[in-house]
Enzyme design. Sequence first.
Site, PDB file in Angstrom:
ATOM      1  N   ASP A 166      11.029 -57.633  31.956  1.00  0.00           N
ATOM      2  CA  ASP A 166      10.726 -58.311  30.685  1.00  0.00           C
ATOM      3  C   ASP A 166      11.546 -57.683  29.553  1.00  0.00           C
ATOM      4  O   ASP A 166      10.995 -57.076  28.633  1.00  0.00           O
ATOM      5  CB  ASP A 166       9.228 -58.202  30.390  1.00  0.00           C
ATOM      6  CG  ASP A 166       8.804 -59.060  29.205  1.00  0.00           C
ATOM      7  OD1 ASP A 166       9.538 -60.023  28.883  1.00  0.00           O
ATOM      8  OD2 ASP A 166       7.757 -58.775  28.598  1.00  0.00           O
ATOM      9  N   LYS A 226      -0.733 -45.337  24.585  1.00  0.00           N
ATOM     10  CA  LYS A 226      -1.187 -46.705  24.843  1.00  0.00           C
ATOM     11  C   LYS A 226      -2.635 -46.651  25.301  1.00  0.00           C
ATOM     12  O   LYS A 226      -2.953 -46.035  26.321  1.00  0.00           O
ATOM     13  CB  LYS A 226      -0.297 -47.346  25.911  1.00  0.00           C
ATOM     14  CG  LYS A 226      -0.561 -48.813  26.169  1.00  0.00           C
ATOM     15  CD  LYS A 226       0.460 -49.373  27.146  1.00  0.00           C
ATOM     16  CE  LYS A 226       0.243 -50.863  27.404  1.00  0.00           C
ATOM     17  NZ  LYS A 226       1.265 -51.403  28.351  1.00  0.00           N
ATOM     18  N   ILE A 244      -4.657 -56.450  25.647  1.00  0.00           N
ATOM     19  CA  ILE A 244      -5.121 -55.478  26.631  1.00  0.00           C
ATOM     20  C   ILE A 244      -5.140 -54.061  26.071  1.00  0.00           C
ATOM     21  O   ILE A 244      -6.016 -53.257  26.402  1.00  0.00           O
ATOM     22  CB  ILE A 244      -4.250 -55.550  27.905  1.00  0.00           C
ATOM     23  CG1 ILE A 244      -4.604 -56.808  28.698  1.00  0.00           C
ATOM     24  CG2 ILE A 244      -4.425 -54.328  28.784  1.00  0.00           C
ATOM     25  CD1 ILE A 244      -3.867 -56.941  30.013  1.00  0.00           C
ATOM     26  N   ALA A 245      -4.199 -53.730  25.214  1.00  0.00           N
ATOM     27  CA  ALA A 245      -4.108 -52.350  24.716  1.00  0.00           C
ATOM     28  C   ALA A 245      -3.478 -52.337  23.335  1.00  0.00           C
ATOM     29  O   ALA A 245      -2.895 -53.339  22.882  1.00  0.00           O
ATOM     30  CB  ALA A 245      -3.289 -51.498  25.685  1.00  0.00           C
ATOM     31  N   GLN A 246      -3.615 -51.217  22.667  1.00  0.00           N
ATOM     32  CA  GLN A 246      -2.880 -51.000  21.429  1.00  0.00           C
ATOM     33  C   GLN A 246      -2.235 -49.615  21.473  1.00  0.00           C
ATOM     34  O   GLN A 246      -2.685 -48.728  22.208  1.00  0.00           O
ATOM     35  CB  GLN A 246      -3.751 -51.181  20.202  1.00  0.00           C
ATOM     36  CG  GLN A 246      -4.815 -50.173  19.941  1.00  0.00           C
ATOM     37  CD  GLN A 246      -5.626 -50.555  18.688  1.00  0.00           C
ATOM     38  OE1 GLN A 246      -6.017 -51.698  18.499  1.00  0.00           O
ATOM     39  NE2 GLN A 246      -5.883 -49.574  17.840  1.00  0.00           N
ATOM     40  N   VAL A 247      -1.163 -49.454  20.686  1.00  0.00           N
ATOM     41  CA  VAL A 247      -0.309 -48.277  20.786  1.00  0.00           C
ATOM     42  C   VAL A 247      -0.355 -47.498  19.477  1.00  0.00           C
ATOM     43  O   VAL A 247      -0.219 -48.082  18.391  1.00  0.00           O
ATOM     44  CB  VAL A 247       1.138 -48.688  21.112  1.00  0.00           C
ATOM     45  CG1 VAL A 247       2.029 -47.458  21.206  1.00  0.00           C
ATOM     46  CG2 VAL A 247       1.183 -49.484  22.416  1.00  0.00           C
ATOM     47  N   ALA A 250       1.363 -51.139  17.455  1.00  0.00           N
ATOM     48  CA  ALA A 250       1.214 -52.500  17.973  1.00  0.00           C
ATOM     49  C   ALA A 250      -0.211 -52.657  18.485  1.00  0.00           C
ATOM     50  O   ALA A 250      -0.851 -51.695  18.919  1.00  0.00           O
ATOM     51  CB  ALA A 250       2.209 -52.768  19.104  1.00  0.00           C
ATOM     52  N   SER A 251      -0.712 -53.896  18.429  1.00  0.00           N
ATOM     53  CA  SER A 251      -2.065 -54.170  18.888  1.00  0.00           C
ATOM     54  C   SER A 251      -2.055 -55.484  19.661  1.00  0.00           C
ATOM     55  O   SER A 251      -1.831 -56.552  19.086  1.00  0.00           O
ATOM     56  CB  SER A 251      -3.030 -54.264  17.698  1.00  0.00           C
ATOM     57  OG  SER A 251      -4.340 -54.533  18.127  1.00  0.00           O
TER      58      SER A 251
END
Length: 559
Positions: free
Chosen positions: A287, A154, A137-140, A133-134
């Site tokens: 969430d 992350k 704030i961050a990508q994994v 995932a991108s």
Amino acid sequence: MLERTLQDLNRLRQIAYAVARHGFGSYLEKTRLRDVLGRDAPPVEGAPPPPPDHKTAARFRQLLAELGPTFTKLGQLLSTRPDVLPSHWIDELEALQDDCPPLPIAEVLHQIERGLGHPVEELFASLDEVPLASASIAQVHRAVTHAGEPVVVKVQRPRIREQIESDLALLHYLARLLEAVIEETGIYTPTDIIEEFDRTVHEELDFGNEARNAREMRDAAVGRKVVVIPRVHAELSSPTILTLDYVEGTKISDVRPENGHDLEQVAKNVIETSFRQLFEDGLFHGDPHPGNILVLPDDRIALLDFGLVGRLTRAQQEALVTLIVAVALRDPDTVARLLNRIGVPDSHTPIADFREDIRAILDRYLGLKLDEIRSATLLRDLLDLAIRHRIRIPKEYAVLAKASITIEGIIRRIYPKLDVLEVGLPYAKELLLSRFNPSDASGMLMKSLLKLQGLAEDVPSQLSQILVDLEGGKFRVNVAGEAMDRIGGHVRALGVMVFLGLLAAGLTVGGLVVLASRSAPVLGWLALGSAVVLSALAAAYHAASQRLRKISLRQLLQR
């Protein structure tokens, strides 16, 4: 310093252009932002009107998405606060996608080495170049440790903190500007919202907070067979890098009976996990959207992403339990008094009107299965009702309401026949009964008795003091009201204009006398000039007070 100021001014221009382009030009004009930006600021009078089928909430979502990561995050925060925005705005902001083009793998490796202080080869046996995932704030990325454990890493984007800090400074400025031109702000002000967003986004930028949340939730879930919380690898984590166990599973929105899953059991596992987090841990996932809940092959669930975690004190848990029991028993009087007590009324709320509105909601919902409910959920309606009666709900309950609405939506999709209240009521009753258990280690029964004893001892002396003050003339009552405040404002404005007018009249008479005597003509013309300036100021003040009307936030949000 000058370079930063110029960058902020240029960013403010970009925001102003985007605001005008998305159909909010008239509001931009009322803020007088063009006076700050200069003549080349975006024109708003000739801006094309939005298409008639383009609702205000949808245009606001598109505006936030265009303005970048900080504003997208702001929209996502607002989507978790049904106590701030109406339900149709919440639904629209939930569609905000936090997807960004992925970073080049070289930058990812550099960030990992910078965050953990060692070359990637020393930290991981392998690391996938293609991210799972991108986001903004961050990508994994998926990786494997040297011990052979599959993990996810992350990685925070470079320079994202500086960008967010710059945008936050502008948001604080815009919030103060809005407060000067908004007619009414309900029970929250723009500054309140931005200050909370400031705290939230800084917590999200520090991955240490998310790591602590994950560890606390994992520790609380020890011994529960229906839920899996991934383990944090502390030695491979830092404020900008977070490494957790990789969990293999199916996104809950994709589970199907043909894949061997028992949908009823999955739904019950979700409910059990949620209620135990609420009534036993006081720690819940804030969430729980479908992307953050995986279903394992044996129908257990796994929770992911712990950036937003809600916490309830023991007193808040008890209030929630009592509220659920009162709802189940169709007791509108108790529900009304509880909502009034746990919230902060902005003004006097007629409890009778509040109770009758709650009675209407309970009569409409109770006894129905989830597949029979066609309108908003019971919890959202109760929250909307509290806001309509100007009762400010604590943030924890607002986050809980949004999480509960999300969970209910998930269950409705996978197994709509399940009655959430019927399944969850035993957990609420268990906590309620434990409150009055003499052997309870927390001593809640003894605390309640001590409070009752203190109340019985204090009330007579306090009442006696009130009577003494009343007899001695020391008892005072302050009366305040919106109408009186408006009258006071008009009187102050009138006083300013009368004062300026008297000064102008005095200077005019004095100037004419001096000119007539021909003793000091320069002084006379100076007095007449000052009188003209004061008259112009009084006229401008009067015109501005008549022409500049504040933005009606209520009318905007209803669109």
